[in-house]
Motif scaffolding. Structure first.
Motif, PDB file in Angstrom:
ATOM      1  N   ILE C 185       0.855  -1.180   0.000  1.00 46.70           N
ATOM      2  CA  ILE C 185       0.000   0.000   0.000  1.00 46.70           C
ATOM      3  C   ILE C 185       0.897   1.238   0.000  1.00 46.70           C
ATOM      4  CG2 ILE C 185      -1.627   1.311   1.410  1.00 46.70           C
ATOM      5  CD1 ILE C 185      -2.714  -1.498   2.318  1.00 46.70           C
ATOM      6  N   LEU C 186       0.781   2.038  -1.040  1.00 49.45           N
ATOM      7  CA  LEU C 186       1.627   3.222  -1.171  1.00 49.45           C
ATOM      8  C   LEU C 186       0.939   4.475  -0.633  1.00 49.45           C
ATOM      9  CD1 LEU C 186       3.126   2.725  -4.756  1.00 49.45           C
ATOM     10  CD2 LEU C 186       3.930   1.831  -2.574  1.00 49.45           C
ATOM     11  N   GLY C 187      -0.363   4.373  -0.453  1.00 47.67           N
ATOM     12  CA  GLY C 187      -1.127   5.520   0.006  1.00 47.67           C
ATOM     13  C   GLY C 187      -2.595   5.249  -0.243  1.00 47.67           C
ATOM     14  N   ALA C 188      -3.406   6.271  -0.021  1.00 49.77           N
ATOM     15  CA  ALA C 188      -4.828   6.083  -0.241  1.00 49.77           C
ATOM     16  C   ALA C 188      -5.493   7.423  -0.460  1.00 49.77           C
ATOM     17  CB  ALA C 188      -5.475   5.371   0.950  1.00 49.77           C
ATOM     18  N   LEU C 189      -6.628   7.371  -1.132  1.00 48.15           N
ATOM     19  CA  LEU C 189      -7.488   8.544  -1.241  1.00 48.15           C
ATOM     20  C   LEU C 189      -8.482   8.460  -0.086  1.00 48.15           C
ATOM     21  CD1 LEU C 189      -8.365  11.008  -2.966  1.00 48.15           C
ATOM     22  CD2 LEU C 189      -9.927   9.467  -4.169  1.00 48.15           C
ATOM     23  N   TRP C 190      -8.468   9.461   0.762  1.00 49.42           N
ATOM     24  CA  TRP C 190      -9.317   9.454   1.958  1.00 49.42           C
ATOM     25  C   TRP C 190     -10.414  10.491   1.784  1.00 49.42           C
ATOM     26  CZ3 TRP C 190     -11.505   7.033   5.500  1.00 49.42           C
ATOM     27  CH2 TRP C 190     -11.923   7.610   6.712  1.00 49.42           C
ATOM     28  N   HIS C 191     -11.640  10.018   1.937  1.00 49.61           N
ATOM     29  CA  HIS C 191     -12.829  10.827   1.616  1.00 49.61           C
ATOM     30  C   HIS C 191     -13.778  10.758   2.806  1.00 49.61           C
ATOM     31  CE1 HIS C 191     -16.094  12.458  -0.733  1.00 49.61           C
ATOM     32  NE2 HIS C 191     -16.737  11.307  -0.876  1.00 49.61           N
ATOM     33  N   PRO C 192     -13.587  11.629   3.805  1.00 50.57           N
ATOM     34  CA  PRO C 192     -14.380  11.518   5.035  1.00 50.57           C
ATOM     35  C   PRO C 192     -15.901  11.548   4.842  1.00 50.57           C
ATOM     36  CG  PRO C 192     -12.543  13.024   5.342  1.00 50.57           C
ATOM     37  CD  PRO C 192     -12.582  12.693   3.887  1.00 50.57           C
ATOM     38  N   PRO C 193     -16.442  12.256   3.838  1.00 50.39           N
ATOM     39  CA  PRO C 193     -17.910  12.275   3.748  1.00 50.39           C
ATOM     40  C   PRO C 193     -18.532  10.951   3.302  1.00 50.39           C
ATOM     41  CG  PRO C 193     -16.926  14.123   2.548  1.00 50.39           C
ATOM     42  CD  PRO C 193     -15.827  13.166   2.869  1.00 50.39           C
ATOM     43  N   GLY C 194     -17.735  10.036   2.770  1.00 51.00           N
ATOM     44  CA  GLY C 194     -18.295   8.772   2.288  1.00 51.00           C
ATOM     45  C   GLY C 194     -18.759   7.898   3.433  1.00 51.00           C
ATOM     46  N   GLY C 195     -19.493   6.861   3.090  1.00 47.26           N
ATOM     47  CA  GLY C 195     -19.965   5.965   4.144  1.00 47.26           C
ATOM     48  C   GLY C 195     -20.893   4.904   3.618  1.00 47.26           C
ATOM     49  N   ILE C 196     -21.650   4.347   4.532  1.00 42.08           N
ATOM     50  CA  ILE C 196     -22.612   3.312   4.151  1.00 42.08           C
ATOM     51  C   ILE C 196     -23.988   3.677   4.697  1.00 42.08           C
ATOM     52  CG2 ILE C 196     -20.982   1.406   3.920  1.00 42.08           C
ATOM     53  CD1 ILE C 196     -21.693   0.533   6.736  1.00 42.08           C
ATOM     54  N   ILE C 197     -24.976   3.030   4.154  1.00 45.27           N
ATOM     55  CA  ILE C 197     -26.361   3.358   4.492  1.00 45.27           C
ATOM     56  C   ILE C 197     -27.159   2.064   4.456  1.00 45.27           C
ATOM     57  CG2 ILE C 197     -27.146   3.764   2.129  1.00 45.27           C
ATOM     58  CD1 ILE C 197     -28.463   6.377   3.216  1.00 45.27           C
ATOM     59  N   ARG C 198     -28.345   2.078   5.042  1.00 44.82           N
ATOM     60  CA  ARG C 198     -29.228   0.897   4.969  1.00 44.82           C
ATOM     61  C   ARG C 198     -30.001   1.023   3.662  1.00 44.82           C
ATOM     62  NH1 ARG C 198     -30.817  -3.706   5.000  1.00 44.82           N
ATOM     63  NH2 ARG C 198     -32.718  -4.377   6.050  1.00 44.82           N
ATOM     64  N   HIS C 199     -29.573   0.229   2.657  1.00 41.75           N
ATOM     65  CA  HIS C 199     -30.128   0.453   1.310  1.00 41.75           C
ATOM     66  C   HIS C 199     -31.635   0.225   1.236  1.00 41.75           C
ATOM     67  CE1 HIS C 199     -29.641  -3.737   1.555  1.00 41.75           C
ATOM     68  NE2 HIS C 199     -28.799  -3.974   0.581  1.00 41.75           N
ATOM     69  N   ASP C 200     -32.118  -0.835   1.895  1.00 41.93           N
ATOM     70  CA  ASP C 200     -33.561  -1.093   1.836  1.00 41.93           C
ATOM     71  C   ASP C 200     -34.359   0.075   2.413  1.00 41.93           C
ATOM     72  OD1 ASP C 200     -33.303  -3.633   0.721  1.00 41.93           O
ATOM     73  OD2 ASP C 200     -33.082  -4.585   2.683  1.00 41.93           O
TER      74      ASP C 200
END
Lengths: 945, 103, 431
Positions: C185-200
């Motif tokens: 792993i050389l690094g990463a793109l970090w995107h704090p606003p992203g996430g998960i949700i209850r799709h149903d």
């Protein structure tokens, strides 16, 4: 009183005829830190039940105490942590000496769980309650969420990787795979083997025999005969293994849970024909209190008594609707348990089960309350149709027997045993024998080929006699509501509420309540859930239908699925030298190559001032032979190739049919019909296929032979003003500028190695020779050149220095200075693209691109401040909006300043234009568009020297 | 995992093969106008049912193959060499049904 | 009914779903009073102003915003099965807006903004968990692409940055960030606003919102044909009879080209299965969503403790959603390359959905050559993220007859014009 342990509530019985424990081998283990003893052959829960332990977990939502229900792998309340392994099925896993077993998801302890407060507020935690609350204020939701996460079920994942190989895989190609080692499966396997088939028999329990194992002495006698038949046959038997999935082409995943020395092994079975004899699962009865510790299925008490000699209670109420329940009564009585029998066939029933931490009594059908510490139900069966469903079956509900029956299967899947129908053992075994023989016939038929995706046919056409069906009362729910899904804490009332709220199909109700979504994968719960939905919607179970069973049928560890890591690494023949000389590794796809040897700037200077050498073995190399090679090159490259003389090399760019730049490289003509093509390293595999695709499908008449020689040659580039001096004494090729000029190719001997190819090309911008030598001599030639170059100041250089050198020279890298939409007209190729050629791949789009004008173009840029080096991907902005980007940038050791390539719109492409570059740290700097792509030696004098 | 019966190598796991997509007729590049050319580049029939497509036996003989496949069941209906008549059929069965569509 | 209308005054009138609140939850818990349906059943009428094909998040959101934002309520949403049974219920519920092009970022950022307010907006807790989204870079080319995305994101005002392996290890302690990894792993793109949700929950929330405004939801209603007369749409044929409508919207996934074919509109769409899988629950240890393009895997842990895994689409086009063994084998191998300690977690379930892939990894939205026939399709592997904004913009498009700026780049006509969306520039980044 806590109910977690009730000393004396259950004890070890005298030896039982079918017991699987070895009383001569007793050992210690711990449960929540307390030492207990077990016999070899005990499961975790049988050993603890024998010691009087009744509670093994707390439930997911309401934190209710849970004990043994099925005494099998499916037991929903008996999932425990064993050492660093989470979610171990305590009623299946055999305990081993010294293991530390702990309850999962209980805080602070199994006895006192603070979440138990949820039981009191359970009436508010109806299905889907969380959708209706925690809505406002939104800023508090993350806090609520942390609380909800506290309820996450399951054990604790380890935080270190295994220190040895604990998982493996293998393949098996039996003619016949039998899923299920009960009597029918054993018989079918033996019959198939006798018919000449190679047979694999897989049984989930620790021994063959199915329900016969915990049967009476008559059953045990029959079992002994069947086991003897299997032992005398050539059938390969896997126990404590499960057929976890059926996939297209009759491929099966078999998980072996006790392969020697391993945690798990995955066997991938390509079966000719599979016989599914997975049998029936006893279905829990939905009634108030049905999750209390002390409520067991009839098969569970039979297992505990007959396999493990554990007395499950002292006073039992048994609700029986079938012979299995009757047999459980007999077992209980033999074990000294007082039994109150409620016979459902005679109108008996259970209204509710009483107790808090465990069973204390039952309100039976006529309203009487019967005190007891054990409730046993035998109310019906669930057909394990998962594997059949995965094979295309749509099981149909048969009300007479209150369970689903298979309806349609492909010809390479057969079904027998309890899944196919009911009958006495002899008739069942006859059916199984017929199934085994038919399977063997189909699988060994000459010309039969495995792995086809066969269409399904109605099962009545399966050439097997239909088994009779024995009537069974339809008992799903009693007069009160109870739990349907024990691992998810979903009750029949929740499902009814979900239906009333509009979630009125099995799928919606399932999703809304999460019923059947837990670790038992619905095997225990689905039919009761469907029954509850059907009841609430006023339709039949048949109309409600079953849900789609998805693989796997049983959970598989990630370790077993992954197996060993066989991802290959490619290195050049010179890798030993690189490692000794401190090369920093660069992972480039499959290749590991030297990025640098400690000081890339010094490496750059060595090439510019003296001489350097780089290992470029990963460059793609294709040997092309035949009279039509020029036609091929003319078709695939954007430039012209018909007039390439023998001994010449040319640079070319390839485009896809949409005009987007695909690859670049040089191709040299070694002989009249013989060419060597180079591609980018990352494009090597793809361009080979690209060429073959055109030759095989579009130009089959062309006479071209393509041989990939990327790893047949070790490739190295000797670059720098003194490269000729280093190489000349070691080769029979005349290196003089007149005899071997820029963009020429020669073949000859280097360091006494024959059949080398020498290209005079210059990616670095210096006088340089790219040498392709037979791979076996790569290290020899490399070391010889380094030794010969020592007096000339030779230095090995890596990819980093090469990138800097090529950037100084303005040579593009496909995929870095171009992207997935960059057409050739935007790649800074100038006049290389010959739109006047009659045809080449990508031409139509490139013609149209020229007609409408390019939207972006590649230019060289230099920051006004020479100390600035804008990181690659810095954006070129106008009024705060992006209009382009820096595609390549480095500090140039040669010029002592930052140099760049970038994509800019045409209105910013004119030499001398000042553009604004937004740096990642937010500053804006100014850079100037250069006259030439090359920052160093734009005239190419050094190359041609 | 389905198998494909390679006309050169026999039945092999699908993981040995590379999928090349639907076979579509290319307009004559010399005379093509943007509309039909881009239809050729971008549009697929994408049927739910039989489709003719190109596959490469990447981990085998490296030959490109024409495959007829049912996209709803992944049943292989026929496999042949490019431009040639069907040379094999995957409508084989373990039941001993006569294999169909042989040349 | 006492208290049913308390608070916001729109109680159980006309059989509509009452306002959800902790107070009402408590009251019903005490009284045992049942909740009325979240949406109602109806007879299929012979005509509607708008017929929407597909009862997933896109179709239901379009219906919701047609009613809520534009007062168009004579709308029928038709689904051949149950609502949310397609891609909406099969995706891995990852949300992010850190795309590559300014157009893409603006579009998905609007979606994220709507998602953030969705629970309050719909009075339905969709359980959006903004835990951050991390895309790993295992080689310098992908690190460069991450930087490219980060820089464009910052210009558009979206929080994305490139972080180094130490920061990766801090955010995900079980991650193998050693240089000995096969793909370090050389690094990463970090995107704090992203996430998960209850799709149903998103599907149900929109269904309830649309229903309460008069939209009719018809489940088990399959569209068998689309009527086109003289170049304009006049209605649809369904398994429950004919329906006339001047506007028909194709909001399907997996079947979008087949539905468009019914109207005689060709789609540059190729349908591939996309598989996913979930493990048994374990105690929470993984906060952010982790994606590795090189290893073709993405991982998140739900509030329930399960690890949810996804990957890239299957290697060949198909309408089969049966799933494959080789998929979970490869998936497990890649997960263990990232987090080797997870070896004894057990995979519990695998499933597949259908993805309509387009040539430029971007959707097809807006009008078509058939007047009155609109499409909101070609959603590849990113449809769920875009549900709210697609509904909002498609509703505006239909209501005003003009294509809103946010979706203008995604017009069907771009393919014939050869103006593909630039997301293809960094192809195969994914999720």
């Amino acid at each position: 009183m806590t109910a977690a342990t009730t000393p004396g509530a259950a004890t070890r019985l005298d030896p039982q005829p079918g017991e699987v424990i070895d009383r001569t081998d007793r050992f210690a283990f711990t449960w929540n830190g307390v030492e207990h003893h077990a016999y070899r052959g005990d499961t975790i829960t049988s050993a603890l039940a024998a010691a009087g332990v009744r509670v093994f977990s707390r439930s997911f939502k309401y934190s209710r105490p849970r004990g043994i229900l099925t005494a099998s792998y499916l037991d929903p309340g008996c999932t425990v942590q064993v050492d660093d392994e989470p979610n171990v099925r305590g009623s299946h896993r055999r305990i081993a000496p010294g293991q530390a077993v702990t309850a999962q998801n209980v805080w602070p302890s199994l006895d006192r769980d603070v979440k138990m407060a949820n039981q009191a507020v359970g009436r508010f935690l109806t299905a889907g309650f969380y959708y209706k609350t925690f809505i406002k204020p939104q800023r508090l939701w993350p806090t609520y969420q942390r609380v909800l996460q506290r309820f996450a079920a399951g054990g604790t994942a380890p935080d270190t990787a295994p220190d040895r190989l604990r998982y493996d895989k293998r393949y098996a190609h039996p003619d016949v795979l039998v899923a299920g080692g009960g009597p029918a499966g054993m018989k079918a396997a033996v019959a198939a083997a006798k018919h000449g088939a190679k047979v694999l028999l897989v049984e989930e329990e620790h021994e063959l025999g199915g329900h016969l194992r915990y049967g009476d002495t008559g059953d045990l006698d029959r079992l002994a005969l069947l086991r003897a038949e299997v032992a005398a046959s050539d059938v390969e038997v896997l126990t404590d293994a499960v057929v976890a999935g059926r996939y297209d082409g009759n491929l099966f995943a078999v998980v072996e849970r006790s392969a020697p020395g391993l945690t798990e092994r995955l066997t991938k079975v390509r079966a000719g024909v599979a016989i599914v004899a997975a049998g029936l699962i006893e279905r829990p009865y939905v009634v108030e209190g049905n999750d209390l510790p002390g409520v067991l299925l009839s098969t569970a008490v039979r297992r505990l008594i007959n396999l493990h000699a554990v007395k499950p209670g002292n006073r039992a109420v048994v609700l029986t609707a079938n012979p299995q329940g009757d047999a459980a009564i007999a077992d209980l009585q033999r074990a000294g348990v007082q039994v109150w029998a409620e016979d459902a066939r005679a109108g008996g029933d259970i209204v509710r089960i009483l107790g808090r931490g465990g069973v204390v009594g039952v309100e039976v059908g006529d309203g009487r309350k019967v005190p007891c510490d054990l409730v046993v139900t035998a109310t019906g069966w669930t057909a394990t149709t998962s594997l059949l469903n995965m094979a295309g079956d749509r099981p149909v509900y048969e009300p007479r027997i209150a369970r689903f029956l298979p309806s349609q299967l492909p010809d390479d899947v057969l079904v027998t045993g309890g899944l196919a129908g009911d009958d006495d053992l002899d008739e069942l075994l006859d059916h199984a024998r017929a199934a085994g023989e038919l399977a063997a016939e189909r699988a060994t038929e000459p010309g039969s080929v495995r792995g086809a995706a066969l269409p399904v046919r109605p099962i009545v056409d399966a050439c097997l006699p239909a088994l009779p069906l024995h009537d069974h009362p339809a008992m799903f729910r009693g007069p009160t509501h109870g739990f349907v899904d024990f691992s998810e804490d979903v009750g029949s009332k929740d499902l009814a509420a979900a239906v009333a709220e509009g979630y009125d199909s099995s799928e919606l109700a399932k999703r809304y309540t999460t019923a059947t979504m837990g670790p038992s994968q619905g095997k225990l719960e689905t039919v009761n859930a469907v029954a509850a939905v059907a009841e609430a919607t006023g339709i039949t179970i048949g109309q409600a239908g079953t849900t789609t069973w998805r693989p796997p049928y049983a959970p598989i560890t990630l370790g077993a699925l992954a197996g060993r890591n066989f991802e290959p690494v490619r290195v050049s023949p010179m890798q030993p030298w690189h490692e000794v000389h401190g090369a920093a590794p660069l992972v480039a796809g499959a290749w590991i190559r030297p990025d640098h040897y400690g000081d890339p700037a010094a490496e750059v200077r060595a090439v510019r001032d003296e001489v350097g050498i780089i290992d470029v073995t990963p460059i793609g190399k294709l040997d092309l032979q035949g009279p039509d090679v020029p036609n091929l090159l003319e078709l695939l490259y954007v430039n012209k190739w018909q007039k390439l003389d023998v001994g010449r090399v040319r640079y070319g760019v390839m485009c896809a049919e949409d005009g987007v730049v695909l690859d670049d490289g040089v191709t040299g003509r070694l002989g009249p019909d013989h060419y060597l093509m180079s591609t980018t390293s990352s494009g090597a595999a793809g361009i080979w296929e690209w060429i073959e695709n055109w030759l095989q499908t579009e130009r089959p008449g062309w006479d071209v032979h393509v041989t990939p020689v990327t790893t047949a040659y070790a490739s190295m580039n000797l670059a720098g003003p003194r490269s000729r001096d280093v190489l000349a004494p070691l080769t029979d090729v005349d290196l003089s500028a007149d005899a071997f000029g820029y963009m020429h190719v020669r073949t000859g001997t280097i360091a006494a190695v024959e059949d080398c190819v020498l290209w005079r090309i210059g990616f670095t911008g210096e006088l340089s020779y790219e040498l392709h030598v037979p791979a076996g001599y790569g290290l020899h030639v490399w070391e010889t050149l380094l030794a010969a170059g020592a007096d000339h100041g030779i230095r090995a250089f890596g990819v980093e220095a090469q990138r800097t050198l090529r950037l100084e020279k303005g040579h593009l890298i496909v995929g870095q200075d171009t992207d997935g939409l960059t057409k050739a007209g935007s790649a800074g190729l100038g006049g290389l693209v010959k739109l006047d050629k009659p045809n080449f791949v990508g031409k139509p789009e490139l013609v149209w691109q020229q007609e409408v004008g390019v939207t972006s173009t590649l230019v060289a840029l230099q920051p006004v401040d020479p100390t600035e080096v804008p990181p690659e991907a810095s954006q070129i902005v106008v009024a705060g909006r992006t209009v382009g980007r820096i595609t390549s940038s480095r500090r140039s050791p040669t010029l002592g300043r930052g140099v760049c390539l970038g994509q800019v719109p045409p209105d910013l492409a004119a030499p001398g234009t000042h553009v604004t570059v937004r740096l990642p740290d937010g500053r804006d700097i100014v850079a100037v568009v250069q006259q030439h792509l090359a920052h160093v030696d734009p005239e190419g004098a050094r190359l041609r020297g | 995992m389905i198998t494909l019966s390679c006309p050169w190598c026999g039945p092999r796991n699908v993981t040995e093969f590379a999928y090349g997509g639907e076979s579509g007729a290319r307009p004559d590049p010399a005379t093509a106008t943007p509309q039909p050319w881009r239809r050729y580049l971008y549009t697929n029939a994408n049927p739910a049912g039989p489709v003719t497509e190109t596959w490469l036996h990447r981990a085998g003989c490296r030959r490109y193959l024409v495959v007829e496949r049912d996209t709803t069941t992944n049943e292989i209906l026929a496999i042949r060499r490019p431009g040639g008549a069907p040379s094999t059929s995957a409508r084989h069965a373990t039941t001993g049904r006569a294999t169909e569509q042989r040349p | 009914m006492a208290g049913a209308g308390r608070g916001h005054g729109n109680g159980a009138t006309n059989g509509r779903s009452p306002r959800y609140s902790a107070w009402d939850l408590a009251r019903r818990g005490l009284t045992g009073e049942a909740w009325p349906p979240a949406w109602r059943k109806h007879e299929l009428r012979p005509s509607y102003d708008v017929v929407i094909i597909g009862g997933g998040v896109h179709g239901l959101a379009t219906a919701h915003y047609l009613a809520a934002n534009h007062g168009i309520t004579d709308v029928a949403v038709l689904d051949k099965g149950y609502i949310g049974g397609g891609g909406s219920g099969r995706n891995t519920a990852i949300l992010r807006s850190n795309y590559l092009t300014p157009e893409g970022i603006a579009f998905y950022d609007r979606s994220l903004e709507l998602y953030r307010g969705l629970a309050a907006d719909l009075n339905f807790n969709v359980m959006f968990s903004q835990r951050g989204h991390m895309t790993l870079a295992h080689n310098d080319a992908s690190l460069r692409t991450m930087r490219w995305r980060a820089e464009v994101n910052k210009l558009v005002g979206v929080d994305s940055e490139v972080i180094d392996p130490d920061e990766v290890a801090k955010l995900v302690p079980r991650m193998d960030v050693s240089s000995e990894a096969r793909y370090p792993i050389l690094g990463a793109l970090w995107h704090p606003p992203g996430g998960i949700i209850r799709h149903d929950a998103v599907v149900w929330g929109y269904a309830r919102g649309a229903d309460s405004r008069g939209v009719q939801i018809h489940q088990n209603t399959e569209v068998l044909g689309i009527d086109v007369v003289a170049g304009r749409v006049t209605g649809v044929q369904t398994s429950r009879g004919a329906v006339s409508a001047p506007i028909v919207v194709n909001c399907t996934a997996g079947w979008s080209s087949l539905i468009s074919d019914m109207a005689g509109v060709e789609m540059p769409v190729h349908t591939f299965p996309l598989q996913a899988a979930v493990t048994e629950p374990v105690q929470p240890f993984l906060d952010p969503v982790v994606v590795s393009g090189t290893l073709h895997v993405y991982v998140s842990q739900t509030d329930r403790g399960e690890l949810v895994f996804g990957a890239s689409v299957d290697p060949f086009a198909s309408y089969s959603t049966r799933g494959s063994l080789e998929f979970i084998e490869g998936l497990a191998g890649h997960v263990l390359q990232l987090m080797p300690s997870l070896h004894n977690l057990r995979l519990l379930r695998q499933w597949a959905g259908l993805c309509d892939m387009t040539p430029d990894y971007s959707p097809i939205m807006g009008p078509t050559p058939v007047e009155g026939f609109y499409v909101d399709v070609g959603w590849g592997t990113y449809g769920f993220k875009a549900g709210p904004v697609s509904g909002e913009q498609m509703a505006a498009c239909i209501a005003t007859g003009a294509t809103p700026e946010l979706i203008a780049p995604f017009a069907l006509s771009r393919f014939a014009a050869g103006e593909l969306v630039g997301e293809k520039g960094a192809a195969a980044v994914g999720h």
